[in-house]
Enzyme design. Structure first.
Site, mmCIF file in Angstrom:
data_model
loop_
_atom_site.group_PDB
_atom_site.id
_atom_site.type_symbol
_atom_site.label_atom_id
_atom_site.label_comp_id
_atom_site.label_asym_id
_atom_site.label_seq_id
_atom_site.Cartn_x
_atom_site.Cartn_y
_atom_site.Cartn_z
ATOM 1 C CD GLU A 122 -3.122 13.353 -6.725
ATOM 2 O OE1 GLU A 122 -3.253 14.252 -7.028
ATOM 3 O OE2 GLU A 122 -2.900 12.771 -6.102
ATOM 4 C CB CYS A 144 -5.833 0.529 -7.018
ATOM 5 S SG CYS A 144 -4.963 -0.803 -5.978
ATOM 6 C CB CYS A 151 -4.930 2.908 0.701
ATOM 7 S SG CYS A 151 -4.174 3.173 -1.187
ATOM 8 C CD GLU A 202 -0.479 -4.804 -6.907
ATOM 9 O OE1 GLU A 202 0.121 -4.436 -5.026
ATOM 10 O OE2 GLU A 202 1.265 -5.225 -6.780
ATOM 11 C CB SER A 233 5.629 -1.166 -3.692
ATOM 12 O OG SER A 233 4.600 -1.205 -2.462
ATOM 13 C CB SER A 255 2.145 -2.551 0.905
ATOM 14 O OG SER A 255 2.963 -1.903 -0.213
ATOM 15 C CG LEU A 256 4.221 -8.096 6.306
ATOM 16 C CD1 LEU A 256 3.990 -9.519 6.309
ATOM 17 C CD2 LEU A 256 5.317 -8.185 7.276
ATOM 18 C CG HIS A 257 0.563 -2.193 5.323
ATOM 19 N ND1 HIS A 257 1.137 -1.448 5.358
ATOM 20 C CD2 HIS A 257 0.271 -2.412 4.180
ATOM 21 C CE1 HIS A 257 2.092 -0.816 4.659
ATOM 22 N NE2 HIS A 257 1.355 -1.068 3.754
ATOM 23 C CG ASN A 332 0.938 10.060 5.444
ATOM 24 O OD1 ASN A 332 1.207 11.025 5.859
ATOM 25 N ND2 ASN A 332 1.699 9.301 4.369
ATOM 26 C CB CYS A 375 3.565 6.672 1.778
ATOM 27 S SG CYS A 375 4.549 6.311 1.195
HETATM 28 N N1 SAH Z 1 -0.010 -0.397 -5.126
HETATM 29 C C1 SAH Z 1 0.969 -1.201 -4.291
HETATM 30 C C2 SAH Z 1 2.166 0.509 -4.130
HETATM 31 C C3 SAH Z 1 1.451 1.446 -3.807
HETATM 32 S S1 SAH Z 1 1.052 2.281 -2.609
HETATM 33 C C4 SAH Z 1 0.975 -1.090 -3.040
HETATM 34 O O1 SAH Z 1 -0.349 -1.431 -2.324
HETATM 35 O O2 SAH Z 1 2.219 -1.249 -2.375
HETATM 36 C C5 SAH Z 1 2.760 2.578 -1.799
HETATM 37 C C6 SAH Z 1 2.777 2.099 -0.432
HETATM 38 O O3 SAH Z 1 1.597 3.648 0.331
HETATM 39 C C7 SAH Z 1 2.508 0.918 0.039
HETATM 40 O O4 SAH Z 1 3.097 0.667 0.622
HETATM 41 C C8 SAH Z 1 0.713 0.968 0.465
HETATM 42 O O5 SAH Z 1 0.457 0.379 1.665
HETATM 43 C C9 SAH Z 1 1.127 2.842 1.553
HETATM 44 N N2 SAH Z 1 -0.323 3.383 1.900
HETATM 45 C C10 SAH Z 1 -1.314 3.145 1.534
HETATM 46 N N3 SAH Z 1 -1.519 4.291 1.858
HETATM 47 C C11 SAH Z 1 -1.505 4.848 3.245
HETATM 48 C C12 SAH Z 1 -1.718 5.578 4.257
HETATM 49 N N4 SAH Z 1 -2.989 6.815 4.415
HETATM 50 N N5 SAH Z 1 -0.772 6.342 4.675
HETATM 51 C C13 SAH Z 1 0.561 5.804 4.777
HETATM 52 N N6 SAH Z 1 0.982 4.879 3.821
HETATM 53 C C14 SAH Z 1 -0.056 4.233 2.966
HETATM 54 FE FE1 SF4 Z 2 -4.701 -0.563 -4.190
HETATM 55 FE FE2 SF4 Z 2 -1.839 -0.057 -2.641
HETATM 56 FE FE3 SF4 Z 2 -3.934 1.778 -2.267
HETATM 57 FE FE4 SF4 Z 2 -4.347 -0.884 -1.666
HETATM 58 S S1 SF4 Z 2 -1.965 0.238 -0.975
HETATM 59 S S2 SF4 Z 2 -5.659 0.169 -2.383
HETATM 60 S S3 SF4 Z 2 -2.994 -2.498 -2.939
HETATM 61 S S4 SF4 Z 2 -2.081 1.619 -4.192
#
Ligand code: SAH
Ligand code: SF4
Length: 390
Positions: A122, A144, A151, A202, A233, A255-257, A332, A375
């Site tokens: 997508e 991934c 995610c 990724e 990212s 993506s720290l979180h 989300n 996201c």
């Molecule tokens: N794999 C890479 C890029 C894709 S994800 C990464 O992880 O950085 C893009 C962003 O969306 C990342 O910061 C990811 O952590 C965030 N993300 C993933 N799932 C999410 C969700 N359910 N709600 C909000 N952000 C989310």
């Molecule tokens: Fe893969 Fe990024 Fe989703 Fe983590 S947040 S599972 S690295 S796409």
């Protein structure tokens, strides 16, 4: 000297070699024609030389393919008819097939693209409500390997990497959808003026294809996006971060979180390999970052998990001294997800604490949730076929 040593070249090579096992099948069509999209100028030169054409044709074709967006050799008015026909016999200018296109009530548009081998990924176009432009969110892999707990893509096993033609192709097909190539009068509307590598996958585990695709996209005689208009990212593939910075020089988002290794190990399991200290050290080394060009830290707001005042204060401590900003992303949800979005009050408290420390911390308005385009909501039906594949 930095207390944390740079990771060896050996580790980078190991990541690249492993990634190559997931590369897409040969790009040739069933009838043997080859796709010119996604070839570097050098590769294009080799293909043309093989059919007896001179090097200057590379520049000519490049302009038609990447500046004009032509998909039909017959439209290439600066190329004589016999050569147009010769090219059409041997080559195509391909696009992924947009099998489903949905537009959200907020104008976000999501594309489900099918590639030549039937696999799907997508892509999302997110218009900026304040400006006459927007960002194309591009996928780098089908599925991934990492399984971040919040995610949706992370629940889809890695099927394969996307190749450079498929990565560039997502952007080109999105432009097709908006009729964004130059008009015959030479006016070039440019809604789609930014790329964020934030779709499925990724990008730093598919570095070779992503790098090739971004080099094509940045070529000034074609699509011509500057590196400042591209953001990559990563969930924190530390050994590849230096390389991406040095070779591509694109903006970095991390993506720290979570602010403790204990929690990040759980939310972003890659943290067990590259813990927070190593990640922050890699950010400090990231070439080209400055106050004018800050590193973005993405922080998903999960109710009761990572959204306390103490978390906000620890975040400030961790990134102190870095040219950084923080994107706060309300979680989300997706079918089967186990988390809840932080309350609006918790999100604004968190944002205020970080902002008060002098670090910009905008709260991202969720976009395209009604069509599962926000996201972390992307996922396709593609599966890896051979269970014993690498
Ligand atoms: N794999 C890479 C890029 C894709 S994800 C990464 O992880 O950085 C893009 C962003 O969306 C990342 O910061 C990811 O952590 C965030 N993300 C993933 N799932 C999410 C969700 N359910 N709600 C909000 N952000 C989310
Ligand atoms: Fe893969 Fe990024 Fe989703 Fe983590 S947040 S599972 S690295 S796409």
């Amino acid at each position: 000297m930095n207390a944390i040593p740079d990771l060896t070249q050996g580790e980078r090579e190991r990541i690249l070699a492993k990634s190559a096992l997931f590369d897409p099948p040969d790009a040739a069509l069933a009838d043997g024609r080859r796709d010119l999209v996604g070839m570097t100028r050098e590769e294009l030169g080799v293909e043309l030389a093989a059919i007896g054409e001179k090097p200057f044709r590379v520049k000519q074709l490049w302009h038609w393919i990447y500046h004009q967006g032509a998909t039909d050799f017959a439209r290439m008015s600066s190329i004589a008819r016999p050569l147009q026909e010769k090219l059409a016999e041997r080559f195509v200018i391909g696009r992924p097939d947009p099998v489903v296109v949905q537009t959200s009530t907020d104008e976000t548009r999501k594309f489900l693209f099918r590639f030549r081998d039937g696999q799907e990924a997508e892509t999302v176009y997110i218009p900026d409500p304040q400006e006459d432009r927007g960002a194309v969110c591009i996928s780098s892999q089908v599925g991934c390997t990492l399984s971040c707990r919040f995610c949706h893509t992370g629940t889809q096993t890695l099927v394969r990497n996307l190749g450079a033609p498929e990565i560039v192709g997502q952007f080109m097909a999105a432009r097709d959808s908006y009729g964004e190539w130059p008009s015959p009068k030479g006016e070039t509307p440019r809604l789609l003026s930014t790329i964020v590598l934030m779709g499925m996958g990724e990008p730093l585990y598919n570095y070779a294809n992503v790098a090739k695709a971004m080099t094509i996209v940045m070529d000034g005689e074609g699509i011509g996006l500057s590196r400042r208009r591209i953001t990559l990212s990563t969930s924190g593939v530390v050994p590849m971060m230096d390389r991406a910075g040095a070779e591509l020089g694109v903006n970095l988002a991390v993506s720290l979180h979570a602010v403790t290794n204990e929690l990040r190990d759980e939310l972003v399991p890659l943290n067990r390999k590259y813990p927070i200290e190593e990640l922050i050290a890699a950010c400090k080394r990231y070439p080209g970052s400055s106050n004018a060009r800050r590193i973005t830290f993405e922080y998903v707001m999960l109710k009761g998990i990572n959204d306390t005042d103490a978390d906000a204060r620890e975040l400030i401590r961790l990134i102190a001294g870095l040219p950084a900003k923080v994107n706060l992303i309300p979680f989300n949800p997706w079918p089967g997800s186990r988390y809840e979005t932080s309350t609006p009050a918790a999100v604004s408290r968190f944002a205020r604490i970080v902002n008060d420390a002098g670090i910009s911390a905008p709260v991202r308005t969720p976009r395209g949730r009604d069509i599962s385009a926000a996201c972390g909501q992307l996922k396709t039906e593609s599966r890896r076929e051979r269970a014993n594949a690498p």
